[in-house]
Design a protein around this motif. Sequence first.
Motif, mmCIF file in Angstrom:
data_model
loop_
_atom_site.group_PDB
_atom_site.id
_atom_site.type_symbol
_atom_site.label_atom_id
_atom_site.label_comp_id
_atom_site.label_asym_id
_atom_site.label_seq_id
_atom_site.Cartn_x
_atom_site.Cartn_y
_atom_site.Cartn_z
ATOM 1 N N THR A 1 -6.523 0.060 -9.521
ATOM 2 C CA THR A 1 -6.649 1.506 -9.537
ATOM 3 C C THR A 1 -5.611 2.197 -8.651
ATOM 4 O OG1 THR A 1 -8.302 1.363 -7.781
ATOM 5 C CG2 THR A 1 -9.102 1.424 -10.058
ATOM 6 N N TYR B 1 1.480 2.339 -5.844
ATOM 7 C CA TYR B 1 2.348 2.848 -4.781
ATOM 8 C C TYR B 1 3.805 2.714 -5.204
ATOM 9 C CZ TYR B 1 -1.858 1.601 -2.125
ATOM 10 O OH TYR B 1 -3.151 1.474 -1.686
ATOM 11 N N TYR C 1 1.588 7.568 -3.381
ATOM 12 C CA TYR C 1 0.436 6.712 -3.650
ATOM 13 C C TYR C 1 -0.433 7.397 -4.705
ATOM 14 C CZ TYR C 1 -4.544 5.712 -2.599
ATOM 15 O OH TYR C 1 -5.890 5.469 -2.677
ATOM 16 N N GLN D 1 -4.153 7.128 -6.794
ATOM 17 C CA GLN D 1 -5.477 6.555 -6.980
ATOM 18 C C GLN D 1 -5.934 7.054 -8.353
ATOM 19 O OE1 GLN D 1 -6.993 4.246 -5.297
ATOM 20 N NE2 GLN D 1 -8.761 4.299 -6.663
ATOM 21 N N LEU E 1 10.634 0.041 -5.380
ATOM 22 C CA LEU E 1 9.590 -0.960 -5.583
ATOM 23 C C LEU E 1 8.264 -0.278 -5.884
ATOM 24 C CD1 LEU E 1 10.771 -3.072 -2.604
ATOM 25 C CD2 LEU E 1 10.408 -4.072 -4.846
ATOM 26 N N SER F 1 -2.785 -2.358 -6.342
ATOM 27 C CA SER F 1 -3.738 -3.089 -5.522
ATOM 28 C C SER F 1 -5.175 -2.802 -5.890
ATOM 29 C CB SER F 1 -3.519 -2.761 -4.038
ATOM 30 O OG SER F 1 -4.115 -1.532 -3.685
ATOM 31 N N LEU F 2 -6.000 -3.804 -5.603
ATOM 32 C CA LEU F 2 -7.434 -3.642 -5.412
ATOM 33 C C LEU F 2 -7.742 -3.879 -3.931
ATOM 34 C CD1 LEU F 2 -9.038 -5.447 -8.474
ATOM 35 C CD2 LEU F 2 -9.036 -2.999 -7.976
ATOM 36 N N SER F 3 -7.010 -4.793 -3.339
ATOM 37 C CA SER F 3 -7.059 -5.017 -1.888
ATOM 38 C C SER F 3 -5.623 -5.090 -1.402
ATOM 39 C CB SER F 3 -7.872 -6.252 -1.534
ATOM 40 O OG SER F 3 -7.353 -7.373 -2.200
ATOM 41 N N GLU F 4 -5.077 -6.296 -1.220
ATOM 42 C CA GLU F 4 -3.664 -6.372 -0.829
ATOM 43 C C GLU F 4 -2.780 -5.840 -1.952
ATOM 44 O OE1 GLU F 4 -5.776 -8.293 2.027
ATOM 45 O OE2 GLU F 4 -5.812 -8.875 -0.072
ATOM 46 N N GLN F 5 -1.646 -5.272 -1.524
ATOM 47 C CA GLN F 5 -0.717 -4.698 -2.498
ATOM 48 C C GLN F 5 0.176 -5.791 -3.084
ATOM 49 O OE1 GLN F 5 1.265 -1.161 -1.014
ATOM 50 N NE2 GLN F 5 -0.574 -0.535 0.089
ATOM 51 N N PHE G 1 3.498 -6.465 -5.327
ATOM 52 C CA PHE G 1 4.730 -5.745 -5.629
ATOM 53 C C PHE G 1 5.398 -6.262 -6.898
ATOM 54 C CE2 PHE G 1 5.766 -2.986 -2.049
ATOM 55 C CZ PHE G 1 4.826 -3.388 -1.116
ATOM 56 N N GLY G 2 6.055 -5.342 -7.593
ATOM 57 C CA GLY G 2 6.936 -5.725 -8.677
ATOM 58 C C GLY G 2 8.292 -6.132 -8.137
#
Lengths: 110, 115
Positions: A30, A33, A48, A50, A91, A95-99, A101-102
């Motif tokens: 959800t 960034y 960011y 949400q 970049l 995340s759901l918890s830790e982010q 990255f692509g």
Amino acid sequence: GAGVSQSPSNKVTEKGKDVELRCDPISGHTALYWYRQSLGQGLEFLIYFQGNSAPDKSGLPSDRFSAERTGGSVSTLTIQRTQQEDSAVYLCASSLSEQFFGPGTRLTVL
Amino acid sequence: DQQVKQNSPSLSVQEGRISILNCDYTNSMFDYFLWYKKYPAEGPTFLISISSIKDKNEDGRFTVFLNKSAKHLSLHIVPSQPGDSAVYFCAASLAGGTSYGKLTFGQGTILTVHP
């Protein structure tokens, strides 16, 4: 795919042109960034999301930068009238918890 | 205003020895800290994290130490392996965790592990 994807991987543009960068987050994440990394610098937060709303846009460096997210999924970062100082790796993370990255989009403004 | 600082741009270590990467921060409101590893042409990969209510977190070869009074954290890698060679970023969050809020990153430390 299983990870965050970004396109294009590389973009070379002329000063003054507009560019659009795309991010496909991990399905179900959800939060989304955008960061950028200029040469020799750490990652700098831009915005960011949400869901489809952006509660924190504090990192966008100027009004030439904008971003949107649709359907709680794909996001696009648009830079209008690009300048040479916009050259960086952009970049995206979700995340759901830790982010996670692509791989980033390397933008070069000539 | 660099709120998270990694003062060593590079570190070179022999395979099998300990690697210690350091990070300092200035904002006492940060409550969650993370380490990311980055290989060339790839995005950063999450490595390990620690909440401000703890002073140590361990995961296999990786241990993160947090000294709140000194506003300092460190990442220990034991034993170091050549595949650990990468750029390491520390990051901090204000949001009570990692889910909701931006990360503030240090400039990164290039770790090279020699065989």
